[in-house]
Motif scaffolding. Structure first.
Motif, short mmCIF file in Angstrom:
data_model
loop_
_atom_site.label_atom_id
_atom_site.label_comp_id
_atom_site.label_asym_id
_atom_site.label_seq_id
_atom_site.Cartn_x
_atom_site.Cartn_y
_atom_site.Cartn_z
N ARG A 165 0.83 -1.20 0.00
CA ARG A 165 0.00 0.00 0.00
C ARG A 165 0.87 1.26 0.00
NH1 ARG A 165 -5.21 0.74 1.26
NH2 ARG A 165 -5.36 -1.37 2.11
N ILE A 166 0.55 2.19 -0.90
CA ILE A 166 1.27 3.45 -0.97
C ILE A 166 0.67 4.40 0.06
CG2 ILE A 166 1.88 5.41 -2.44
CD1 ILE A 166 1.60 3.57 -4.85
N LEU A 236 -2.11 8.35 -16.80
CA LEU A 236 -2.66 8.87 -15.55
C LEU A 236 -3.94 8.16 -15.14
CD1 LEU A 236 -2.08 12.72 -15.97
CD2 LEU A 236 -1.03 11.21 -14.27
N LYS A 237 -4.64 7.56 -16.11
CA LYS A 237 -5.90 6.87 -15.82
C LYS A 237 -5.73 5.35 -15.75
CE LYS A 237 -8.38 10.42 -18.49
NZ LYS A 237 -9.23 10.67 -19.67
N CYS A 238 -4.50 4.89 -15.90
CA CYS A 238 -4.25 3.44 -16.00
C CYS A 238 -4.00 2.82 -14.63
CB CYS A 238 -3.06 3.19 -16.91
SG CYS A 238 -2.65 1.45 -17.11
N TRP A 239 -4.73 1.74 -14.31
CA TRP A 239 -4.55 1.05 -13.03
C TRP A 239 -3.19 0.38 -12.92
CZ3 TRP A 239 -3.32 -4.06 -13.23
CH2 TRP A 239 -3.65 -4.76 -14.40
N ALA A 240 -2.54 0.13 -14.06
CA ALA A 240 -1.29 -0.64 -14.06
C ALA A 240 -0.04 0.23 -14.10
CB ALA A 240 -1.28 -1.60 -15.24
N ILE A 241 -0.18 1.55 -13.94
CA ILE A 241 0.97 2.41 -14.14
C ILE A 241 2.14 2.08 -13.23
CG2 ILE A 241 0.01 4.17 -12.58
CD1 ILE A 241 1.44 6.28 -14.32
N ILE A 242 1.86 1.73 -11.99
CA ILE A 242 2.95 1.44 -11.05
C ILE A 242 3.65 0.12 -11.38
CG2 ILE A 242 1.55 0.15 -9.35
CD1 ILE A 242 3.14 1.58 -7.17
#
Length: 294
Positions: A165-166, A236-242
């Motif tokens: 968790r961030i 910015l809208k992508c759930w997989a960016i991280i």
């Protein structure tokens, strides 16, 4: 440290000794046992190169007992080239089992056609992936897991670590795929041109980040590192960016970074991340303890 990747056909004892004396790390391309390797690694006259490579390595090993500390192997798996010898694809550890090795699948970047993967190869890959998971759970001996798949363990551990968790969202964020161009895998062509690594096209203008005379262009290296700006709105809208591991090369049109090309790779990246999540759930369900949970 300098590294040279060679097909091994000219790697005599004399060449080996000189490279080692100069502190050069040696990586040899060996794509599996003889029937597998010789389908892709041929001389101009059509002969396979496997026998010559093995002969050179054996000559080096006879003279230098510590050769295993200086030599590594890299295997490039091409699903299209191994249809007649699938049973041997995952057994190449038998060739030089005591040596370190790396594995990658044939790179489709800059290719005019997609690599076709047969149902038989896909099924075999799934089976080998399952064996890797069983090994991680302590249900299967390491010797039963091919080197072609063993790297999956580190990938799963990394994905699990990224799921932490961030506590606070950063003001700025960037997809993690692009490397720090010129820092880790700097590739130098025979003409002295610098590229971020050996996998990009030497015909690409955007991938040329300098040369031996002028050094590295910080602006060009930064452009590769920050290629995510090409699709900033979508990222910015992508759930997989991280979790994104998309290389800058997938956006390379040879003259500029292409937004359509980058977006075209998103579906496969997300699919691979979802598969990693499934592996994590499977392992946790059967009591596996990840490194960052210990």
């Amino acid at each position: 440290m300098l590294t040279i990747t060679t097909n091994g056909t000219l790697l005599t004892c004399e060449v080996y000794e000189w490279l080692v004396s100069e502190g050069v790390s040696i990586v040899i391309s060996l794509d599996g046992p003889k029937p597998v390797h010789d389908r892709s690694r041929k001389y101009p006259d059509g002969r396979g190169s496997f026998d010559d490579i093995v002969a050179n390595i054996n000559s080096i090993r006879e003279k230098h007992q510590d050769a295993k500390e200086e030599l590594r192997f890299i295997t490039v798996v091409n699903p299209e080239a191994i249809e007649t010898c699938l049973d041997q694809v995952y057994s190449y550890d038998e060739v030089f089992p005591e040596y370190d090795g790396m594995v990658s699948f044939v790179n489709e970047l800059y290719s005019e056609k997609d690599t076709k993967v047969s149902e038989a190869f896909a099924s075999l890959s799934i089976q080998e992936r399952a064996k890797m998971l069983l090994y991680m759970l302590g249900k299967l001996d390491r010797s039963k897991v091919s080197r072609l798949i063993v790297g999956l363990e580190n990938e799963i551990e990394l994905k699990h670590k990224q799921l932490r968790r961030i506590k606070c969202l950063p003001r700025k964020f960037h997809p993690g795929g692009p490397c720090l161009a010129g820092v880790e895998r700097l590739f130098v062509s025979v003409d002295g041109i610098f590229y971020p690594c050996e996998r990009v096209s030497e015909s690409s203008e955007v991938m040329q980040i300098g040369d031996v005379r002028g050094g590295i262009s910080v602006d060009k290296a930064n452009a590769i590192t920050n290629v995510g700006v090409t699709t900033a709105a979508e990222c910015l809208k992508c759930w997989a960016i991280i979790h994104c591991n998309m290389c800058a090369a997938v956006s390379d049109s040879l003259s500029e970074f292409s937004k359509p090309m980058r977006l075209n790779s998103c579906a496969n990246v997300k699919l691979s991340i979802e598969e990693a999540f499934k592996d994590i759930c499977f392992l946790k369900s059967y009591g596996y303890v990840f490194e960052d949970d210990k």
